[in-house]
Design a protein around this motif. Structure first.
Motif, PDB file in Angstrom:
ATOM      1  N   GLN A  17      23.682 -52.897 -40.088  1.00  0.00           N
ATOM      2  CA  GLN A  17      24.838 -52.011 -40.147  1.00  0.00           C
ATOM      3  C   GLN A  17      25.016 -51.324 -38.803  1.00  0.00           C
ATOM      4  O   GLN A  17      24.036 -50.941 -38.163  1.00  0.00           O
ATOM      5  CB  GLN A  17      24.633 -50.944 -41.233  1.00  0.00           C
ATOM      6  CG  GLN A  17      25.731 -49.898 -41.324  1.00  0.00           C
ATOM      7  CD  GLN A  17      27.019 -50.507 -41.873  1.00  0.00           C
ATOM      8  OE1 GLN A  17      26.991 -51.276 -42.826  1.00  0.00           O
ATOM      9  NE2 GLN A  17      28.129 -50.186 -41.269  1.00  0.00           N
ATOM     10  N   THR A  75      33.052 -48.532 -38.620  1.00  0.00           N
ATOM     11  CA  THR A  75      31.867 -49.071 -39.276  1.00  0.00           C
ATOM     12  C   THR A  75      32.011 -50.575 -39.392  1.00  0.00           C
ATOM     13  O   THR A  75      33.124 -51.097 -39.497  1.00  0.00           O
ATOM     14  CB  THR A  75      31.661 -48.436 -40.664  1.00  0.00           C
ATOM     15  OG1 THR A  75      30.564 -49.088 -41.299  1.00  0.00           O
ATOM     16  CG2 THR A  75      32.894 -48.584 -41.536  1.00  0.00           C
ATOM     17  N   SER A  89      30.804 -52.303 -41.849  1.00  0.00           N
ATOM     18  CA  SER A  89      30.809 -52.706 -43.249  1.00  0.00           C
ATOM     19  C   SER A  89      32.235 -52.679 -43.787  1.00  0.00           C
ATOM     20  O   SER A  89      33.177 -52.246 -43.126  1.00  0.00           O
ATOM     21  CB  SER A  89      29.922 -51.757 -44.062  1.00  0.00           C
ATOM     22  OG  SER A  89      30.512 -50.474 -44.103  1.00  0.00           O
ATOM     23  N   SER A 118      33.090 -50.848 -46.142  1.00  0.00           N
ATOM     24  CA  SER A 118      33.388 -49.497 -46.600  1.00  0.00           C
ATOM     25  C   SER A 118      34.398 -48.856 -45.653  1.00  0.00           C
ATOM     26  O   SER A 118      34.275 -48.977 -44.421  1.00  0.00           O
ATOM     27  CB  SER A 118      32.109 -48.655 -46.642  1.00  0.00           C
ATOM     28  OG  SER A 118      31.155 -49.237 -47.508  1.00  0.00           O
ATOM     29  N   SER A 128      36.398 -46.185 -43.334  1.00  0.00           N
ATOM     30  CA  SER A 128      36.007 -45.058 -42.505  1.00  0.00           C
ATOM     31  C   SER A 128      37.079 -43.981 -42.504  1.00  0.00           C
ATOM     32  O   SER A 128      36.978 -43.020 -41.736  1.00  0.00           O
ATOM     33  CB  SER A 128      35.741 -45.531 -41.069  1.00  0.00           C
ATOM     34  OG  SER A 128      36.906 -46.145 -40.531  1.00  0.00           O
ATOM     35  N   SER A 140      30.466 -41.418 -46.984  1.00  0.00           N
ATOM     36  CA  SER A 140      30.557 -42.877 -47.049  1.00  0.00           C
ATOM     37  C   SER A 140      29.821 -43.388 -48.273  1.00  0.00           C
ATOM     38  O   SER A 140      28.783 -42.849 -48.671  1.00  0.00           O
ATOM     39  CB  SER A 140      29.972 -43.504 -45.778  1.00  0.00           C
ATOM     40  OG  SER A 140      29.924 -44.904 -45.879  1.00  0.00           O
ATOM     41  N   ASP A 141      30.376 -44.447 -48.881  1.00  0.00           N
ATOM     42  CA  ASP A 141      29.727 -45.039 -50.038  1.00  0.00           C
ATOM     43  C   ASP A 141      28.777 -46.161 -49.652  1.00  0.00           C
ATOM     44  O   ASP A 141      28.271 -46.885 -50.501  1.00  0.00           O
ATOM     45  CB  ASP A 141      30.781 -45.562 -51.022  1.00  0.00           C
ATOM     46  CG  ASP A 141      31.696 -46.596 -50.365  1.00  0.00           C
ATOM     47  OD1 ASP A 141      31.503 -46.883 -49.156  1.00  0.00           O
ATOM     48  OD2 ASP A 141      32.598 -47.117 -51.053  1.00  0.00           O
ATOM     49  N   ASN A 142      28.531 -46.325 -48.336  1.00  0.00           N
ATOM     50  CA  ASN A 142      27.580 -47.330 -47.861  1.00  0.00           C
ATOM     51  C   ASN A 142      26.164 -46.783 -48.029  1.00  0.00           C
ATOM     52  O   ASN A 142      25.833 -45.704 -47.534  1.00  0.00           O
ATOM     53  CB  ASN A 142      27.857 -47.680 -46.391  1.00  0.00           C
ATOM     54  CG  ASN A 142      26.961 -48.801 -45.903  1.00  0.00           C
ATOM     55  OD1 ASN A 142      25.811 -48.580 -45.573  1.00  0.00           O
ATOM     56  ND2 ASN A 142      27.522 -50.000 -45.841  1.00  0.00           N
ATOM     57  N   GLU A 200      24.338 -43.635 -46.038  1.00  0.00           N
ATOM     58  CA  GLU A 200      23.969 -42.487 -46.853  1.00  0.00           C
ATOM     59  C   GLU A 200      22.475 -42.187 -46.736  1.00  0.00           C
ATOM     60  O   GLU A 200      22.070 -41.038 -46.540  1.00  0.00           O
ATOM     61  CB  GLU A 200      24.348 -42.750 -48.314  1.00  0.00           C
ATOM     62  CG  GLU A 200      24.013 -41.590 -49.242  1.00  0.00           C
ATOM     63  CD  GLU A 200      24.370 -41.911 -50.679  1.00  0.00           C
ATOM     64  OE1 GLU A 200      24.154 -41.038 -51.539  1.00  0.00           O
ATOM     65  OE2 GLU A 200      24.840 -43.026 -50.948  1.00  0.00           O
TER      66      GLU A 200
END
Length: 242
Positions: free
Chosen positions: A7, A20, A22, A24, A26, A42-44, A48
């Motif tokens: 990541q 980012t 990913s 997910s 930003s 962030s839901d990554n 997190e």
């Protein structure tokens, strides 16, 4: 290259996500306008877990952290250009870049183990053949230093060690002969010197013609007698005879 499980993400000085790698997002939409979201929102799972772990060391390098049983490593760098103050996080799974190393290490350990076993076997077979003449030579050298000749039994080998042992034995015999001859010469010279000194003593304390004690012996004798009389507080007398 960070691998499929790595990541990369960037934050500004307010810890807002800039970008980012990913899927997910930003940013979020607020009243029809895009708005950056905080990295903590962030839901990554990697982002997190990293930010939770680095609350006290937010802008320092981390040695690593674990998510879902997998080890990850982190490297931080900073981008400060054109008025921007951004922090770049690079997260990489341990398996992505250490997998090949671990395989190579396993093969290497196997090769090392086989090599050690072979070395032990080879050493045990050759140690006696190599070290025995060396130990014999060492013991003989120590005895020779003490003046004792300990001949080395000739071994049935024609290599350098066999030749060295035979040469040492011959050198020892020659050295012992030389020492014995020197000791004999020293003994003869010592006896001759002793006899010569006795002759010189007789010549220095007696008259060469009559053999009577001379003035030098008288001076030595009277000095010794005088000192003895003074020490013991005894009288003394001198007789003069013509």
């Amino acid at each position: 290259p960070i691998g499929p499980s790595g990541q990369v993400f960037m934050t500004d000085d307010a810890d807002m996500l800039i970008a980012t790698s990913s899927v997910s997002p930003s940013f979020k939409m607020v009243d029809g306008k895009s708005q950056l979201i905080s990295a903590k929102e962030s839901d990554n799972v990697l982002i997190e877990a990293l930010l939770v772990l680095s609350q006290d060391e937010y802008k320092n390098d981390l040695s690593g952290f674990t998510v879902g049983g997998k080890k990850y490593y982190v490297r931080l760098s900073h981008f400060q250009e054109y008025g921007n103050d951004w922090t770049i996080y690079v997260i990489s799974a341990e398996d992505d870049f250490l997998g090949g190393v671990k395989k190579a290490a396993s093969k290497t350990m196997a090769v090392i183990l086989v090599s050690i076993l072979f070395s032990i076997f080879f050493t045990s077979r050759t140690a006696g053949w190599v070290t025995k003449p060396i130990l014999s030579l060492n013991n003989a050298a120590k005895e020779l230093m003490r003046g004792n000749l300990m001949p080395i039994t000739d071994v049935e080998r024609e290599d350098g060690l066999g030749e060295l042992n035979r040469s040492f034995s011959e050198m020892g015999r020659q050295l012992i002969n030389v020492v014995a001859h020197l000791e004999e010469e020293v003994a003869i010279r010592t006896q001759e010197l002793k006899e010569r000194n006795e002759e010189l003593k007789q010549l220095s304390f007696s008259d060469g013609l009559t053999g009577i004690a001379n003035r030098r012996l008288f001076d030595d004798t009277i000095t010794s007698a005088w000192n003895s009389a003074l020490r013991d507080k005894r009288p003394m007398a001198i007789f003069m005879l013509d």
